[in-house]
Design a protein around this motif. Structure first.
Motif, mmCIF file in Angstrom:
data_model
loop_
_atom_site.group_PDB
_atom_site.id
_atom_site.type_symbol
_atom_site.label_atom_id
_atom_site.label_comp_id
_atom_site.label_asym_id
_atom_site.label_seq_id
_atom_site.Cartn_x
_atom_site.Cartn_y
_atom_site.Cartn_z
ATOM 1 N N GLY A 173 76.114 52.079 15.573
ATOM 2 C CA GLY A 173 75.793 52.363 16.958
ATOM 3 C C GLY A 173 74.359 52.837 17.134
ATOM 4 O O GLY A 173 73.504 52.649 16.271
ATOM 5 N N ARG A 174 74.104 53.484 18.258
ATOM 6 C CA ARG A 174 72.767 53.988 18.552
ATOM 7 C C ARG A 174 72.422 55.160 17.643
ATOM 8 O O ARG A 174 73.289 55.929 17.265
ATOM 9 N N PRO A 175 71.144 55.319 17.350
ATOM 10 C CA PRO A 175 70.761 56.480 16.540
ATOM 11 C C PRO A 175 70.954 57.769 17.334
ATOM 12 O O PRO A 175 70.703 57.806 18.537
ATOM 13 N N THR A 176 71.377 58.811 16.630
ATOM 14 C CA THR A 176 71.527 60.113 17.270
ATOM 15 C C THR A 176 70.147 60.758 17.375
ATOM 16 O O THR A 176 69.150 60.231 16.863
ATOM 17 N N LYS A 177 70.105 61.909 18.014
ATOM 18 C CA LYS A 177 68.842 62.616 18.143
ATOM 19 C C LYS A 177 68.282 62.971 16.755
ATOM 20 O O LYS A 177 67.083 62.851 16.495
ATOM 21 N N ARG A 178 69.177 63.364 15.868
ATOM 22 C CA ARG A 178 68.774 63.704 14.499
ATOM 23 C C ARG A 178 68.238 62.462 13.780
ATOM 24 O O ARG A 178 67.213 62.517 13.098
ATOM 25 N N ASP A 179 68.944 61.325 13.946
ATOM 26 C CA ASP A 179 68.480 60.073 13.345
ATOM 27 C C ASP A 179 67.106 59.682 13.884
ATOM 28 O O ASP A 179 66.239 59.223 13.134
ATOM 29 N N ARG A 180 66.905 59.851 15.169
ATOM 30 C CA ARG A 180 65.636 59.493 15.793
ATOM 31 C C ARG A 180 64.503 60.340 15.199
ATOM 32 O O ARG A 180 63.419 59.846 14.922
ATOM 33 N N ARG A 181 64.768 61.629 15.005
ATOM 34 C CA ARG A 181 63.754 62.506 14.404
ATOM 35 C C ARG A 181 63.424 62.068 12.980
ATOM 36 O O ARG A 181 62.262 62.077 12.567
ATOM 37 N N LEU A 182 64.448 61.674 12.195
ATOM 38 C CA LEU A 182 64.207 61.197 10.830
ATOM 39 C C LEU A 182 63.403 59.896 10.830
ATOM 40 O O LEU A 182 62.519 59.699 9.993
ATOM 41 N N ILE A 183 63.699 59.021 11.776
ATOM 42 C CA ILE A 183 62.955 57.762 11.885
ATOM 43 C C ILE A 183 61.495 58.060 12.211
ATOM 44 O O ILE A 183 60.577 57.489 11.621
ATOM 45 N N ASP A 184 61.281 58.964 13.171
ATOM 46 C CA ASP A 184 59.912 59.339 13.529
ATOM 47 C C ASP A 184 59.180 59.963 12.350
ATOM 48 O O ASP A 184 57.992 59.708 12.144
ATOM 49 N N LEU A 185 59.890 60.780 11.561
ATOM 50 C CA LEU A 185 59.291 61.419 10.405
ATOM 51 C C LEU A 185 58.866 60.381 9.366
ATOM 52 O O LEU A 185 57.771 60.469 8.789
ATOM 53 N N MET A 186 59.723 59.367 9.146
ATOM 54 C CA MET A 186 59.389 58.313 8.185
ATOM 55 C C MET A 186 58.213 57.487 8.656
ATOM 56 O O MET A 186 57.415 57.002 7.862
ATOM 57 N N ARG A 187 58.079 57.278 9.940
ATOM 58 C CA ARG A 187 56.991 56.495 10.489
ATOM 59 C C ARG A 187 55.686 57.275 10.545
ATOM 60 O O ARG A 187 54.634 56.719 10.836
ATOM 61 N N GLY A 188 55.804 58.570 10.341
ATOM 62 C CA GLY A 188 54.606 59.400 10.349
ATOM 63 C C GLY A 188 54.285 59.975 11.707
ATOM 64 O O GLY A 188 53.183 60.442 11.938
ATOM 65 N N LYS A 189 55.218 59.875 12.628
ATOM 66 C CA LYS A 189 55.002 60.445 13.964
ATOM 67 C C LYS A 189 55.616 61.848 13.994
ATOM 68 O O LYS A 189 56.817 61.986 13.945
ATOM 69 N N GLN A 190 54.779 62.820 14.073
ATOM 70 C CA GLN A 190 55.279 64.195 14.146
ATOM 71 C C GLN A 190 54.720 64.838 15.390
ATOM 72 O O GLN A 190 53.606 64.556 15.812
ATOM 73 N N ASP A 191 55.519 65.712 15.938
ATOM 74 C CA ASP A 191 55.075 66.415 17.151
ATOM 75 C C ASP A 191 54.058 67.476 16.846
ATOM 76 O O ASP A 191 53.972 68.136 15.928
#
Length: 128
Positions: free
Chosen positions: A110-128
């Motif tokens: 299914g859709r990524p959860t909020k936690r999954d989205r944060r992990l994806i962003d972390l792997m891509r190098g996008k950090q807040d």
């Protein structure tokens, strides 16, 4: 009465719920008479070939009779007959659609959860 307006015949044959819907579809070029685009006032008679594109593939019917009144569905069905080529094409399209895999089955979790989205962003190098 041997000829009738195209929009009125489409309404009487129950292809469209209202004449105004039939006029709109004819105006969009979704209805052909004898292989050519038609206007709502075009007269059709028995023997004409009408192509109606409500769904894909278009339905090709031969006008058997004309009527200016909208009757019950079994009576309306007697106003036209679908060509054998059209029936074969529509059956083939229905079979292909039936055998095609369901696109939603490819999504396992299914859709990524909020936690999954944060992990994806972390792997891509996008950090807040």
């Amino acid at each position: 009465m041997d000829k009738i307006r195209l929009d009125k015949w489409l309404w009487a044959a129950r292809f469209y719920k209202t004449r105004s819907l039939a006029v709109q579809e004819i105006g969009k070029g979704r209805v052909l008479v004898n292989g050519q685009p038609a206007k709502p006032a075009r007269e059709v008679a028995a023997g004409d070939l009408v192509s109606v594109r409500k769904e894909d593939p278009p339905m090709q019917v031969r006008v058997c009779a004309v009527s200016s009144v909208r009757g019950p569905a079994p009576v309306a069905r007697q106003l036209y007959e679908e060509t054998p080529e059209s029936m074969a094409v529509r059956e083939r399209a229905a079979e292909i659609k039936r055998l095609a895999p369901e696109p939603a089955l490819e999504i396992i979790s299914g859709r990524p959860t909020k936690r999954d989205r944060r992990l994806i962003d972390l792997m891509r190098g996008k950090q807040d």
